[in-house]
Every structure is written in C-alpha cells, then in structure tokens.
Design a protein around this motif. Structure first.
Motif, PDB file in Angstrom:
ATOM      1  N   ALA A  41      44.726  34.856  43.699  1.00 29.52           N
ATOM      2  CA  ALA A  41      43.357  34.548  44.099  1.00 29.52           C
ATOM      3  C   ALA A  41      42.533  35.828  44.060  1.00 29.52           C
ATOM      4  O   ALA A  41      43.057  36.920  44.288  1.00 29.52           O
ATOM      5  N   TYR A  42      41.256  35.669  43.744  1.00 26.05           N
ATOM      6  CA  TYR A  42      40.323  36.789  43.683  1.00 26.05           C
ATOM      7  C   TYR A  42      39.221  36.563  44.704  1.00 26.05           C
ATOM      8  O   TYR A  42      38.668  35.471  44.792  1.00 26.05           O
ATOM      9  N   MET A  43      38.879  37.610  45.440  1.00 28.44           N
ATOM     10  CA  MET A  43      37.770  37.552  46.373  1.00 28.44           C
ATOM     11  C   MET A  43      36.723  38.553  45.890  1.00 28.44           C
ATOM     12  O   MET A  43      37.023  39.737  45.732  1.00 28.44           O
ATOM     13  N   ILE A  44      35.511  38.045  45.640  1.00 29.00           N
ATOM     14  CA  ILE A  44      34.436  38.872  45.095  1.00 29.00           C
ATOM     15  C   ILE A  44      33.311  38.938  46.118  1.00 29.00           C
ATOM     16  O   ILE A  44      32.810  37.912  46.574  1.00 29.00           O
ATOM     17  N   ASP A  45      32.910  40.159  46.476  1.00 23.80           N
ATOM     18  CA  ASP A  45      31.846  40.374  47.454  1.00 23.80           C
ATOM     19  C   ASP A  45      30.643  40.972  46.729  1.00 23.80           C
ATOM     20  O   ASP A  45      30.679  42.116  46.287  1.00 23.80           O
ATOM     21  N   ASP A  46      29.569  40.177  46.585  1.00 29.02           N
ATOM     22  CA  ASP A  46      28.368  40.687  45.917  1.00 29.02           C
ATOM     23  C   ASP A  46      27.271  41.020  46.930  1.00 29.02           C
ATOM     24  O   ASP A  46      26.093  40.995  46.614  1.00 29.02           O
ATOM     25  N   LEU A  97      35.690  33.193  46.815  1.00 22.61           N
ATOM     26  CA  LEU A  97      37.145  33.205  46.664  1.00 22.61           C
ATOM     27  C   LEU A  97      37.495  32.219  45.564  1.00 22.61           C
ATOM     28  O   LEU A  97      37.131  31.045  45.642  1.00 22.61           O
ATOM     29  N   LEU A  98      38.190  32.704  44.529  1.00 21.60           N
ATOM     30  CA  LEU A  98      38.557  31.878  43.381  1.00 21.60           C
ATOM     31  C   LEU A  98      40.048  31.966  43.120  1.00 21.60           C
ATOM     32  O   LEU A  98      40.647  33.037  43.240  1.00 21.60           O
ATOM     33  N   LEU A  99      40.636  30.843  42.725  1.00 21.46           N
ATOM     34  CA  LEU A  99      41.999  30.880  42.211  1.00 21.46           C
ATOM     35  C   LEU A  99      41.971  31.465  40.812  1.00 21.46           C
ATOM     36  O   LEU A  99      40.928  31.415  40.133  1.00 21.46           O
ATOM     37  N   ALA A 100      43.067  32.026  40.350  1.00 27.40           N
ATOM     38  CA  ALA A 100      43.111  32.692  39.050  1.00 27.40           C
ATOM     39  C   ALA A 100      42.634  31.768  37.933  1.00 27.40           C
ATOM     40  O   ALA A 100      41.910  32.194  37.032  1.00 27.40           O
ATOM     41  N   GLU A 101      43.012  30.491  37.976  1.00 33.42           N
ATOM     42  CA  GLU A 101      42.596  29.580  36.910  1.00 33.42           C
ATOM     43  C   GLU A 101      41.096  29.256  36.931  1.00 33.42           C
ATOM     44  O   GLU A 101      40.566  28.719  35.975  1.00 33.42           O
ATOM     45  N   VAL A 147      44.381  49.782  53.630  1.00 33.24           N
ATOM     46  CA  VAL A 147      42.947  49.741  53.369  1.00 33.24           C
ATOM     47  C   VAL A 147      42.242  50.068  54.675  1.00 33.24           C
ATOM     48  O   VAL A 147      42.348  49.348  55.647  1.00 33.24           O
ATOM     49  N   SER A 148      41.541  51.184  54.700  1.00 34.46           N
ATOM     50  CA  SER A 148      40.790  51.523  55.904  1.00 34.46           C
ATOM     51  C   SER A 148      39.412  51.994  55.476  1.00 34.46           C
ATOM     52  O   SER A 148      39.283  52.879  54.655  1.00 34.46           O
ATOM     53  N   GLY A 149      38.398  51.364  56.031  1.00 34.47           N
ATOM     54  CA  GLY A 149      37.042  51.768  55.703  1.00 34.47           C
ATOM     55  C   GLY A 149      36.494  51.055  54.491  1.00 34.47           C
ATOM     56  O   GLY A 149      36.143  49.896  54.561  1.00 34.47           O
ATOM     57  N   GLN A 150      36.468  51.738  53.365  1.00 29.99           N
ATOM     58  CA  GLN A 150      35.791  51.247  52.176  1.00 29.99           C
ATOM     59  C   GLN A 150      36.586  50.174  51.433  1.00 29.99           C
ATOM     60  O   GLN A 150      37.750  50.351  51.099  1.00 29.99           O
ATOM     61  N   LEU A 151      35.922  49.051  51.183  1.00 34.11           N
ATOM     62  CA  LEU A 151      36.528  47.977  50.413  1.00 34.11           C
ATOM     63  C   LEU A 151      35.837  47.859  49.068  1.00 34.11           C
ATOM     64  O   LEU A 151      34.622  48.006  48.963  1.00 34.11           O
ATOM     65  N   ASP A 152      36.606  47.581  48.036  1.00 33.38           N
ATOM     66  CA  ASP A 152      36.093  47.335  46.697  1.00 33.38           C
ATOM     67  C   ASP A 152      35.413  45.969  46.675  1.00 33.38           C
ATOM     68  O   ASP A 152      35.719  45.099  47.492  1.00 33.38           O
ATOM     69  N   TYR A 153      34.523  45.749  45.728  1.00 37.28           N
ATOM     70  CA  TYR A 153      33.859  44.448  45.615  1.00 37.28           C
ATOM     71  C   TYR A 153      34.838  43.362  45.180  1.00 37.28           C
ATOM     72  O   TYR A 153      34.587  42.176  45.375  1.00 37.28           O
ATOM     73  N   LEU A 154      35.975  43.748  44.573  1.00 41.98           N
ATOM     74  CA  LEU A 154      36.967  42.797  44.098  1.00 41.98           C
ATOM     75  C   LEU A 154      38.292  43.011  44.830  1.00 41.98           C
ATOM     76  O   LEU A 154      38.871  44.102  44.781  1.00 41.98           O
ATOM     77  N   GLN A 155      38.750  41.981  45.516  1.00 41.94           N
ATOM     78  CA  GLN A 155      40.039  41.996  46.196  1.00 41.94           C
ATOM     79  C   GLN A 155      40.945  41.002  45.473  1.00 41.94           C
ATOM     80  O   GLN A 155      40.514  39.901  45.139  1.00 41.94           O
TER      81      GLN A 155
END
Length: 69
Positions: free
Chosen positions: A52-57, A63-67, A2-10
C-alpha cells in the motif's frame, strides 16, 4: 526509525507470516527521503499479502493499494 520529517510518499509492504502456531502481519514501513525503515508485527487471524502507498499532498492524504497506484 522515523522521527520528525516524513516523506510525501510512505510505502507499506504487508506479508502474513506464521511463527509457531501464531499468525502475524509483518508490515515493512519505508520512505526514501529521509531514508527510513520500520517493521511491525501484529497478531492476526486473517491472511493479507500486498503493498500500500500513502501519499500526503498537504491538503489530502491518500492511501492506495499497489494495484490502484
């Protein structure tokens, strides 16, 4: 890589693996747009398995666990 552009969802898939007599956290880091995947191996003494999901708005990063998603 990953270099440069990051998606809103990791997405982070975390699995404990044993190699020889050592324990490692095997972390798969993924995003869809642009498509990218990274892997990390971190020595550990604990067992962790999950996702885990990381959401950048833009204003906040969550940061959320899957459950919790």
């Amino acid at each position: 890589k990953v270099s440069g552009q990051l998606d809103y969802l990791q997405v982070f898939e975390i699995v404990t693996e044993v190699k020889g007599q050592k324990k490692f956290l095997h972390i798969y880091h993924m995003q869809e747009c642009p498509e990218a995947k990274l892997e990390y191996f971190i020595p550990t003494d604990v067992e962790v398995n999950g996702r885990a999901y990381m959401i950048d708005d833009v204003d906040h990063i969550t940061l959320l666990l899957a459950e919790e998603y």
